[in-house]
Design an enzyme around this catalytic site. Structure first.
Site, PDB file in Angstrom:
ATOM      1  N   HIS A 137     -69.800   0.751  55.888  1.00 53.50           N
ATOM      2  CA  HIS A 137     -68.932   1.827  55.506  1.00 53.50           C
ATOM      3  C   HIS A 137     -67.669   1.170  55.026  1.00 53.50           C
ATOM      4  O   HIS A 137     -66.619   1.949  55.270  1.00 53.50           O
ATOM      5  CB  HIS A 137     -68.977   2.755  57.005  1.00 53.50           C
ATOM      6  CG  HIS A 137     -69.912   3.191  57.424  1.00 53.50           C
ATOM      7  ND1 HIS A 137     -69.976   4.007  58.875  1.00 53.50           N
ATOM      8  CD2 HIS A 137     -71.036   3.671  56.810  1.00 53.50           C
ATOM      9  CE1 HIS A 137     -71.514   4.515  58.902  1.00 53.50           C
ATOM     10  NE2 HIS A 137     -71.869   4.286  57.645  1.00 53.50           N
ATOM     11  N   ASP A 193     -76.927  11.400  47.575  1.00 54.25           N
ATOM     12  CA  ASP A 193     -76.596  10.185  48.410  1.00 54.25           C
ATOM     13  C   ASP A 193     -77.191   9.096  47.653  1.00 54.25           C
ATOM     14  O   ASP A 193     -78.497   8.910  47.776  1.00 54.25           O
ATOM     15  CB  ASP A 193     -77.011  10.363  49.759  1.00 54.25           C
ATOM     16  CG  ASP A 193     -76.428   9.112  50.720  1.00 54.25           C
ATOM     17  OD1 ASP A 193     -75.838   8.328  50.071  1.00 54.25           O
ATOM     18  OD2 ASP A 193     -76.748   9.135  51.736  1.00 54.25           O
ATOM     19  N   HIS A 219     -82.326   9.209  56.122  1.00 52.36           N
ATOM     20  CA  HIS A 219     -81.876  10.279  56.916  1.00 52.36           C
ATOM     21  C   HIS A 219     -82.067  11.702  56.120  1.00 52.36           C
ATOM     22  O   HIS A 219     -82.229  11.385  54.904  1.00 52.36           O
ATOM     23  CB  HIS A 219     -80.340  10.214  57.280  1.00 52.36           C
ATOM     24  CG  HIS A 219     -79.610   9.762  56.065  1.00 52.36           C
ATOM     25  ND1 HIS A 219     -79.210  10.935  55.099  1.00 52.36           N
ATOM     26  CD2 HIS A 219     -79.003   8.782  55.538  1.00 52.36           C
ATOM     27  CE1 HIS A 219     -78.288  10.403  54.160  1.00 52.36           C
ATOM     28  NE2 HIS A 219     -78.148   9.214  54.465  1.00 52.36           N
ATOM     29  N   HIS A 249     -79.298  -1.390  59.521  1.00 54.04           N
ATOM     30  CA  HIS A 249     -79.390   0.344  59.722  1.00 54.04           C
ATOM     31  C   HIS A 249     -80.901   0.740  59.263  1.00 54.04           C
ATOM     32  O   HIS A 249     -81.852  -0.050  58.862  1.00 54.04           O
ATOM     33  CB  HIS A 249     -78.410   0.821  58.575  1.00 54.04           C
ATOM     34  CG  HIS A 249     -78.600   0.454  56.966  1.00 54.04           C
ATOM     35  ND1 HIS A 249     -79.649   0.961  56.405  1.00 54.04           N
ATOM     36  CD2 HIS A 249     -78.121  -0.513  56.105  1.00 54.04           C
ATOM     37  CE1 HIS A 249     -79.378   0.483  55.223  1.00 54.04           C
ATOM     38  NE2 HIS A 249     -78.643  -0.370  55.163  1.00 54.04           N
ATOM     39  N   GLU A 307     -83.260   4.138  51.563  1.00 53.17           N
ATOM     40  CA  GLU A 307     -82.097   3.237  51.312  1.00 53.17           C
ATOM     41  C   GLU A 307     -82.331   2.030  52.044  1.00 53.17           C
ATOM     42  O   GLU A 307     -81.194   1.654  52.859  1.00 53.17           O
ATOM     43  CB  GLU A 307     -80.848   3.891  51.649  1.00 53.17           C
ATOM     44  CG  GLU A 307     -80.723   4.441  53.216  1.00 53.17           C
ATOM     45  CD  GLU A 307     -79.359   5.367  53.384  1.00 53.17           C
ATOM     46  OE1 GLU A 307     -78.341   4.582  53.250  1.00 53.17           O
ATOM     47  OE2 GLU A 307     -79.339   6.424  53.842  1.00 53.17           O
ATOM     48  N   ASP A 330     -47.046  19.635  56.451  1.00 48.80           N
ATOM     49  CA  ASP A 330     -47.733  21.029  56.080  1.00 48.80           C
ATOM     50  C   ASP A 330     -48.593  21.039  54.945  1.00 48.80           C
ATOM     51  O   ASP A 330     -48.701  22.025  54.300  1.00 48.80           O
ATOM     52  CB  ASP A 330     -46.436  21.895  55.929  1.00 48.80           C
ATOM     53  CG  ASP A 330     -45.545  21.320  54.528  1.00 48.80           C
ATOM     54  OD1 ASP A 330     -45.796  20.270  54.256  1.00 48.80           O
ATOM     55  OD2 ASP A 330     -44.789  22.199  54.259  1.00 48.80           O
ATOM     56  N   HIS A 352     -75.557  13.461  56.279  1.00 52.55           N
ATOM     57  CA  HIS A 352     -76.687  13.220  57.294  1.00 52.55           C
ATOM     58  C   HIS A 352     -76.970  14.582  57.924  1.00 52.55           C
ATOM     59  O   HIS A 352     -76.237  14.762  58.737  1.00 52.55           O
ATOM     60  CB  HIS A 352     -75.859  12.276  58.269  1.00 52.55           C
ATOM     61  CG  HIS A 352     -75.332  11.092  57.780  1.00 52.55           C
ATOM     62  ND1 HIS A 352     -74.735   9.972  58.497  1.00 52.55           N
ATOM     63  CD2 HIS A 352     -76.018  10.056  56.590  1.00 52.55           C
ATOM     64  CE1 HIS A 352     -74.772   8.778  57.489  1.00 52.55           C
ATOM     65  NE2 HIS A 352     -75.177   8.949  56.446  1.00 52.55           N
ATOM     66  N   ASP A 388     -71.901   3.107  46.850  1.00 50.92           N
ATOM     67  CA  ASP A 388     -72.663   4.031  47.404  1.00 50.92           C
ATOM     68  C   ASP A 388     -71.860   5.616  47.226  1.00 50.92           C
ATOM     69  O   ASP A 388     -70.738   5.711  47.954  1.00 50.92           O
ATOM     70  CB  ASP A 388     -73.017   3.744  48.984  1.00 50.92           C
ATOM     71  CG  ASP A 388     -73.616   4.794  49.927  1.00 50.92           C
ATOM     72  OD1 ASP A 388     -73.955   5.843  49.289  1.00 50.92           O
ATOM     73  OD2 ASP A 388     -74.201   4.281  50.917  1.00 50.92           O
ATOM     74  N   GLU A 432     -80.660   3.062  46.955  1.00 53.45           N
ATOM     75  CA  GLU A 432     -80.687   4.522  47.698  1.00 53.45           C
ATOM     76  C   GLU A 432     -81.304   5.561  46.835  1.00 53.45           C
ATOM     77  O   GLU A 432     -80.448   5.866  45.671  1.00 53.45           O
ATOM     78  CB  GLU A 432     -79.549   4.611  48.557  1.00 53.45           C
ATOM     79  CG  GLU A 432     -79.493   6.204  49.138  1.00 53.45           C
ATOM     80  CD  GLU A 432     -78.463   6.285  50.225  1.00 53.45           C
ATOM     81  OE1 GLU A 432     -77.121   5.810  49.583  1.00 53.45           O
ATOM     82  OE2 GLU A 432     -78.474   6.923  51.353  1.00 53.45           O
ATOM     83  N   ARG A 459     -77.999  -2.592  48.292  1.00 53.18           N
ATOM     84  CA  ARG A 459     -78.734  -1.594  48.977  1.00 53.18           C
ATOM     85  C   ARG A 459     -79.043  -0.655  47.807  1.00 53.18           C
ATOM     86  O   ARG A 459     -78.407  -0.541  46.766  1.00 53.18           O
ATOM     87  CB  ARG A 459     -77.906  -0.719  49.972  1.00 53.18           C
ATOM     88  CG  ARG A 459     -78.530   0.678  50.528  1.00 53.18           C
ATOM     89  CD  ARG A 459     -77.789   1.237  51.451  1.00 53.18           C
ATOM     90  NE  ARG A 459     -76.245   1.821  51.363  1.00 53.18           N
ATOM     91  CZ  ARG A 459     -75.316   0.891  51.760  1.00 53.18           C
ATOM     92  NH1 ARG A 459     -75.412  -0.070  52.375  1.00 53.18           N
ATOM     93  NH2 ARG A 459     -74.054   1.452  51.642  1.00 53.18           N
ATOM     94  N   TYR A 474     -78.220  -7.728  53.671  1.00 49.97           N
ATOM     95  CA  TYR A 474     -76.773  -7.859  53.754  1.00 49.97           C
ATOM     96  C   TYR A 474     -76.645  -9.626  54.434  1.00 49.97           C
ATOM     97  O   TYR A 474     -77.115  -9.691  55.642  1.00 49.97           O
ATOM     98  CB  TYR A 474     -75.950  -6.950  54.537  1.00 49.97           C
ATOM     99  CG  TYR A 474     -76.335  -5.702  54.048  1.00 49.97           C
ATOM    100  CD1 TYR A 474     -75.614  -4.897  53.151  1.00 49.97           C
ATOM    101  CD2 TYR A 474     -77.210  -4.811  54.799  1.00 49.97           C
ATOM    102  CE1 TYR A 474     -75.971  -3.670  52.776  1.00 49.97           C
ATOM    103  CE2 TYR A 474     -77.900  -3.601  54.501  1.00 49.97           C
ATOM    104  CZ  TYR A 474     -77.044  -3.008  53.310  1.00 49.97           C
ATOM    105  OH  TYR A 474     -77.297  -1.730  52.971  1.00 49.97           O
TER     106      TYR A 474
HETATM  107  N1  GLY Z   1     -73.605   7.364  52.379  1.00 54.83           N
HETATM  108  C1  GLY Z   1     -73.852   7.330  53.678  1.00 54.83           C
HETATM  109  C2  GLY Z   1     -75.556   6.895  53.801  1.00 54.83           C
HETATM  110  O1  GLY Z   1     -75.874   6.374  52.981  1.00 54.83           O
HETATM  111  O2  GLY Z   1     -75.980   7.261  54.773  1.00 54.83           O
HETATM  112 MN    MN Z   2     -77.655   7.672  52.800  1.00 55.05          MN
HETATM  113 MN    MN Z   3     -75.653   6.511  50.909  1.00 55.50          MN
END
Ligand code: GLY
Ligand code: MN
Ligand code: MN
Length: 441
Positions: free
Chosen positions: A246, A274, A357, A353, A387, A43, A364, A263, A411, A409, A391
């Site tokens: 992720h 982000d 975005h 990737h 970004e 609950d 996103h 991130d 970003e 990365r 890797y």
């Molecule tokens: N944190 C998600 C991305 O960088 O797209």
């Molecule tokens: Mn991102």
């Molecule tokens: Mn990100």
């Protein structure tokens, strides 16, 4: 009376609704349910987050609500169905706006108890030819809507005119959400500033042996202390965990000599930032870490140089890929010619990737990336991330051992302006030199 805490003026919500209704046309009706409360266990519930589309159009923060827009309706176009005031329940769950609050604080033309939806909605659907709605998002509500439409259909013999066109609401609304107003940019700038401070706090706290979750706690403490929350699950990956795109376990210790990839972005008044930074936990990059970090930085700079009106969205990614591939060849991680490596996608071994975005109420964010099959052109008011990353798997035997287990990365969040662009996430150390200088202080 409760106060609306949206960060956006009621007049702007009204303007958004008018713009959407103008696009939908006079014979349309638009139906948007609020996000449901979701069970976490037994609950207890997940922290409530309003549906972004619903929020965009009214800023009403409660569940069990439905916004109905009826363009041109003489007795009111913007109607909200919401929970009634209930002193007993409010004593448990907190204050509610009720119908009076919906009109006074949110500028609705009229408001009704949510329990009356069943009775009132068929009458609002009657005589409207087109229904805009998010079909397939909430199966339970889909069925209710079909039920209301069927109730109108059942009255055809008595002269009722049921809607006969059913359209995807996102088609209009998401195009509108893609272009951020001045007010939205102001909130996104605030989300960005909170996130910059959070990353700085984590960089300052870093020391060999610290757990990833301790760094996560540093980041999220700043979010919360700034009236914000994480816009998505914060990623804190030490060493090879930085290669897991992720990664959210955040359970490991950062060993001396490792990089840490964070991130994490704040959500402020429902608008997201982000940011990713990758820094050495001991404050000094090794030669190989620096070489790859510099390369990611160069790719980000090359991509950022394309961020201006009239340039194709795809140019951002293409510029990053070309720069990364060139550097991977120079460093010996790839072999052969530049063009062939790009055409054959060999760089994807190290860069899986895309380079960014849209960003807004959702991390996103909504909005088409292509129009009629072609990459769309950048326009003022669009906000997106850039970004790039690299890797190298911990057990990638195809490269020299010195590169293995490095994940990086970088970003940042970028607004397209009339003249070019504006980076929203400024003030945070970005290059290896800037990061070492910041951490050395
Ligand atoms: N944190 C998600 C991305 O960088 O797209
Ligand atoms: Mn991102
Ligand atoms: Mn990100």
């Amino acid at each position: 009376m409760l106060r609306a805490l949206t960060g956006i003026a009621a007049a702007e919500f009204a303007r958004r609704r008018r713009q959407l209704m103008r696009m939908a046309g006079e014979d349309a009706i638009l139906v948007l349910p609020a996000a449901p409360v979701r069970t976490r266990s037994h609950d207890t519930h997940y922290p409530y987050r309003q549906d972004s589309d619903f929020w965009y159009l009214c800023g009403f923060p409660e569940p069990e609500a439905v916004l109905v827009l009826v363009p041109g309706r003489r007795h009111g176009e913007a109607l909200l169905f919401c929970r009634e005031r209930d002193p007993e329940r409010e004593g448990w769950d907190g204050a509610r706006f009720g119908q009076e609050g919906a009109v006074e604080a949110f500028g609705m033309d009229d408001a009704y108890p949510i329990d009356d939806l069943d009775e009132i909605l068929p009458g609002l659907l009657e005589g409207r030819s087109r229904v805009y709605y998010h079909f397939g998002r909430d199966a339970e509500f889909d069925l209710k809507l079909i039920g209301w439409i069927n109730r109108v259909r059942a009255q055809v013999r008595h002269g009722a005119q049921p809607p006969h066109e059913f359209l995807e609401l996102g088609h209009l609304l998401h195009e509108q959400r893609l272009f951020k107003s001045r007010e939205e940019v102001r909130l996104m700038q605030q989300a960005a500033e909170i996130s910059v401070r959070a990353h700085q706090t984590a960089m300052r706290a870093a020391r060999p042996g610290i757990h990833e979750y301790e760094l996560q706690a540093e980041v999220e403490r700043v979010f919360r202390a700034s009236d914000a929350c994480p816009a998505y699950a914060s990623i804190v990956g030490a060493g090879a965990n930085g290669c897991v795109l992720h990664y959210v376990a955040n359970t490991a210790r950062a060993k001396d000599g490792e990089l840490v990839l964070i991130d994490a972005g704040a959500e402020y008044r429902n608008y997201a930032a982000d940011i990713t930074r990758t820094f050495p936990v001991n404050g000094r990059f090794s030669k190989e870490q620096r070489a790859l970090h510099d390369l990611v930085g160069a790719a980000q700079a090359a991509a950022l140089a394309c961020a201006r009106p009239g340039v194709a969205w795809s140019a951002i990614h293409d510029a990053a890929v070309e720069c990364l591939t060139e550097g991977l060849l120079r460093l010996g991680l790839l072999k052969g010619g530049l063009e062939k490596n790009i055409a054959d996608g060999h760089y994807k071994r190290f860069y899986r990737h895309k380079s960014g975005h849209w960003l807004g109420l959702d991390v996103h964010d909504v909005g088409d990336y292509r129009i009629d099959g072609e990459p769309r052109l950048l326009e003022p008011g669009m906000v997106f991330t850039i970004e790039p990353g690299l890797y190298v798997g911990a057990d990638d035997r195809s490269v020299h051992a010195k590169w293995r287990g490095i994940g990086i990365r970088t970003e940042d969040d970028v607004l397209i302006t009339g003249e070019g662009h504006q980076v929203l996430t400024t003030g945070l150390a970005r290059s290896a030199d800037e990061i070492e200088a910041f951490m050395g202080r």
